[in-house]
Design a protein around this motif. Structure first.
Motif, mmCIF file in Angstrom:
data_model
loop_
_atom_site.group_PDB
_atom_site.id
_atom_site.type_symbol
_atom_site.label_atom_id
_atom_site.label_comp_id
_atom_site.label_asym_id
_atom_site.label_seq_id
_atom_site.Cartn_x
_atom_site.Cartn_y
_atom_site.Cartn_z
ATOM 1 N N THR A 19 0.905 -1.129 0.021
ATOM 2 C CA THR A 19 0.012 0.043 0.098
ATOM 3 C C THR A 19 0.859 1.196 0.075
ATOM 4 O OG1 THR A 19 -0.132 0.099 2.181
ATOM 5 C CG2 THR A 19 -2.094 -1.088 1.154
ATOM 6 N N PHE A 20 0.306 2.170 -0.579
ATOM 7 C CA PHE A 20 1.207 3.383 -0.759
ATOM 8 C C PHE A 20 0.293 4.659 -0.772
ATOM 9 C CE2 PHE A 20 2.635 6.322 -4.472
ATOM 10 C CZ PHE A 20 3.760 6.594 -4.047
ATOM 11 N N GLU A 21 0.375 5.493 0.402
ATOM 12 C CA GLU A 21 -0.318 6.573 0.540
ATOM 13 C C GLU A 21 0.274 7.838 0.958
ATOM 14 O OE1 GLU A 21 -3.688 4.657 2.723
ATOM 15 O OE2 GLU A 21 -2.526 4.458 4.396
ATOM 16 N N THR A 22 -0.539 8.886 0.721
ATOM 17 C CA THR A 22 -0.012 10.223 1.533
ATOM 18 C C THR A 22 -0.722 10.437 2.470
ATOM 19 O OG1 THR A 22 -1.523 11.488 -0.169
ATOM 20 C CG2 THR A 22 0.701 11.158 -0.846
ATOM 21 N N ASP A 23 -0.319 11.350 3.614
ATOM 22 C CA ASP A 23 -1.022 11.630 4.862
ATOM 23 C C ASP A 23 -1.853 12.517 4.481
ATOM 24 O OD1 ASP A 23 1.159 13.674 4.165
ATOM 25 O OD2 ASP A 23 1.206 14.154 6.455
ATOM 26 N N LYS A 24 -1.819 13.411 3.352
ATOM 27 C CA LYS A 24 -3.076 14.445 3.281
ATOM 28 C C LYS A 24 -3.236 14.450 1.750
ATOM 29 C CE LYS A 24 -1.487 17.423 6.846
ATOM 30 N NZ LYS A 24 -0.832 18.892 7.273
ATOM 31 N N VAL A 58 10.045 6.200 -5.344
ATOM 32 C CA VAL A 58 8.604 7.091 -5.253
ATOM 33 C C VAL A 58 8.922 8.194 -6.036
ATOM 34 C CG1 VAL A 58 7.579 8.868 -3.827
ATOM 35 C CG2 VAL A 58 8.271 6.643 -2.878
ATOM 36 N N LEU A 59 8.185 8.334 -7.216
ATOM 37 C CA LEU A 59 8.239 9.470 -8.047
ATOM 38 C C LEU A 59 7.342 10.540 -8.006
ATOM 39 C CD1 LEU A 59 9.032 7.294 -11.302
ATOM 40 C CD2 LEU A 59 10.588 9.260 -10.629
ATOM 41 N N ILE A 60 7.582 11.826 -7.852
ATOM 42 C CA ILE A 60 6.471 12.835 -7.902
ATOM 43 C C ILE A 60 6.646 13.774 -9.110
ATOM 44 C CG2 ILE A 60 5.901 15.005 -6.635
ATOM 45 C CD1 ILE A 60 6.861 13.400 -3.984
ATOM 46 N N ALA A 61 5.488 13.869 -9.691
ATOM 47 C CA ALA A 61 5.465 14.504 -11.054
ATOM 48 C C ALA A 61 4.237 15.625 -11.055
ATOM 49 C CB ALA A 61 5.180 13.800 -12.201
ATOM 50 N N SER A 62 4.413 16.665 -11.724
ATOM 51 C CA SER A 62 3.218 17.681 -11.945
ATOM 52 C C SER A 62 3.039 17.884 -13.429
ATOM 53 C CB SER A 62 3.756 18.930 -11.433
ATOM 54 O OG SER A 62 2.567 19.864 -11.733
ATOM 55 N N GLY A 63 1.867 17.063 -13.858
ATOM 56 C CA GLY A 63 1.723 16.898 -15.295
ATOM 57 C C GLY A 63 3.130 15.935 -15.842
ATOM 58 N N ASP A 64 3.668 16.597 -16.883
ATOM 59 C CA ASP A 64 4.778 16.060 -17.401
ATOM 60 C C ASP A 64 6.126 16.179 -16.912
ATOM 61 O OD1 ASP A 64 3.055 14.660 -19.456
ATOM 62 O OD2 ASP A 64 3.428 16.343 -20.999
ATOM 63 N N VAL A 120 1.374 14.173 -8.633
ATOM 64 C CA VAL A 120 0.806 12.987 -8.494
ATOM 65 C C VAL A 120 2.216 12.017 -8.079
ATOM 66 C CG1 VAL A 120 0.450 11.068 -9.737
ATOM 67 C CG2 VAL A 120 -0.640 13.062 -10.448
ATOM 68 N N ALA A 121 2.092 11.155 -7.094
ATOM 69 C CA ALA A 121 3.265 10.489 -6.476
ATOM 70 C C ALA A 121 2.935 9.050 -7.176
ATOM 71 C CB ALA A 121 2.988 10.473 -5.021
ATOM 72 N N THR A 122 4.010 8.470 -7.458
ATOM 73 C CA THR A 122 3.580 7.033 -7.910
ATOM 74 C C THR A 122 4.974 6.103 -7.452
ATOM 75 O OG1 THR A 122 4.868 7.274 -10.096
ATOM 76 C CG2 THR A 122 2.568 7.666 -10.107
ATOM 77 N N ASP A 126 9.490 -3.884 -8.060
ATOM 78 C CA ASP A 126 8.832 -5.098 -8.570
ATOM 79 C C ASP A 126 7.847 -5.539 -7.668
ATOM 80 O OD1 ASP A 126 11.239 -5.271 -10.187
ATOM 81 O OD2 ASP A 126 12.369 -6.542 -8.588
ATOM 82 N N TYR A 127 7.171 -4.781 -6.668
ATOM 83 C CA TYR A 127 6.310 -5.104 -5.659
ATOM 84 C C TYR A 127 5.011 -4.217 -5.773
ATOM 85 C CZ TYR A 127 9.939 -7.921 -3.674
ATOM 86 O OH TYR A 127 11.308 -8.728 -3.489
ATOM 87 N N ASP A 128 4.949 -3.316 -6.724
ATOM 88 C CA ASP A 128 4.066 -2.195 -6.798
ATOM 89 C C ASP A 128 2.468 -2.856 -7.274
ATOM 90 O OD1 ASP A 128 4.552 -2.200 -9.512
ATOM 91 O OD2 ASP A 128 5.808 -0.153 -9.317
ATOM 92 N N VAL A 129 2.361 -3.883 -7.798
ATOM 93 C CA VAL A 129 1.255 -4.354 -8.444
ATOM 94 C C VAL A 129 -0.005 -3.722 -7.394
ATOM 95 C CG1 VAL A 129 -0.276 -5.828 -9.168
ATOM 96 C CG2 VAL A 129 2.105 -6.106 -9.874
ATOM 97 N N GLY A 130 -0.976 -2.957 -7.626
ATOM 98 C CA GLY A 130 -1.804 -2.668 -6.942
ATOM 99 C C GLY A 130 -1.670 -1.379 -5.959
ATOM 100 N N ALA A 131 -0.597 -0.881 -6.001
ATOM 101 C CA ALA A 131 -0.117 0.237 -5.272
ATOM 102 C C ALA A 131 -0.548 1.588 -5.974
ATOM 103 C CB ALA A 131 1.238 0.418 -4.999
ATOM 104 N N GLU A 132 -1.741 2.045 -5.750
ATOM 105 C CA GLU A 132 -2.227 3.362 -6.344
ATOM 106 C C GLU A 132 -1.494 4.783 -6.239
ATOM 107 O OE1 GLU A 132 -6.452 3.672 -5.649
ATOM 108 O OE2 GLU A 132 -6.596 1.457 -5.554
#
Length: 139
Positions: A19-24, A58-64, A120-122, A126-132
């Protein structure tokens, strides 16, 4: 990947739930986003997962615009965070983004990236299947 036979063996991706989530979802101008990665082993055997910044990037992007990556310039001891996972016992790691831009080539990391907007954080691993992916706003 073979079935782990001892605790130091790597976990198989199909045996790990992430699971992968931001605090806010909304951050004040001076707030630093915290992103929590939690892994749980569903396999029978205790095994090991590297939760380091390069293997669970953990990658963070704003648009492209690629703004930040935990893998940028991670070296040595900072690049490896091995966790032994017993069946059903979660292990977590929290990343706090200081709202600065990072670069693959390690150039000056003090460039402020705190422009208001949607980010957007992604999780790449190898284990990220299902991590939204997580969408959040900087104000």
């Amino acid at each position: 990947m073979p079935v782990p036979t001892k605790a130091s063996d790597p976990c198989r991706p199909q045996d790990v739930v992430v699971t992968f989530e931001t605090d806010k979802s909304d951050y004040a101008w001076d707030d630093k986003p915290e992103i929590e990665i939690t892994v749980v082993n569903t396999g029978e055997q205790t095994c090991t997962v590297d939760m380091g910044p390069t293997t669970m990037e953990v990658l963070i992007a704003s648009g492209d615009d690629r703004v930040f990556s935990t893998a940028d310039c991670a070296k040595g001891d900072k690049a490896v965070v091995k966790k032994q996972l017993r069946r059903g016992v979660p292990q977590s790691r929290t990343i706090t983004w200081d709202r600065k831009r990072s670069w693959k080539d390690c150039r000056d990391g003090d460039v402020d990236a705190r422009r208001p907007g949607t980010y957007v954080a992604t999780l790449e691993s190898d284990y990220d299947v299902g991590a939204e992916r997580q969408v959040f706003r900087l104000n």
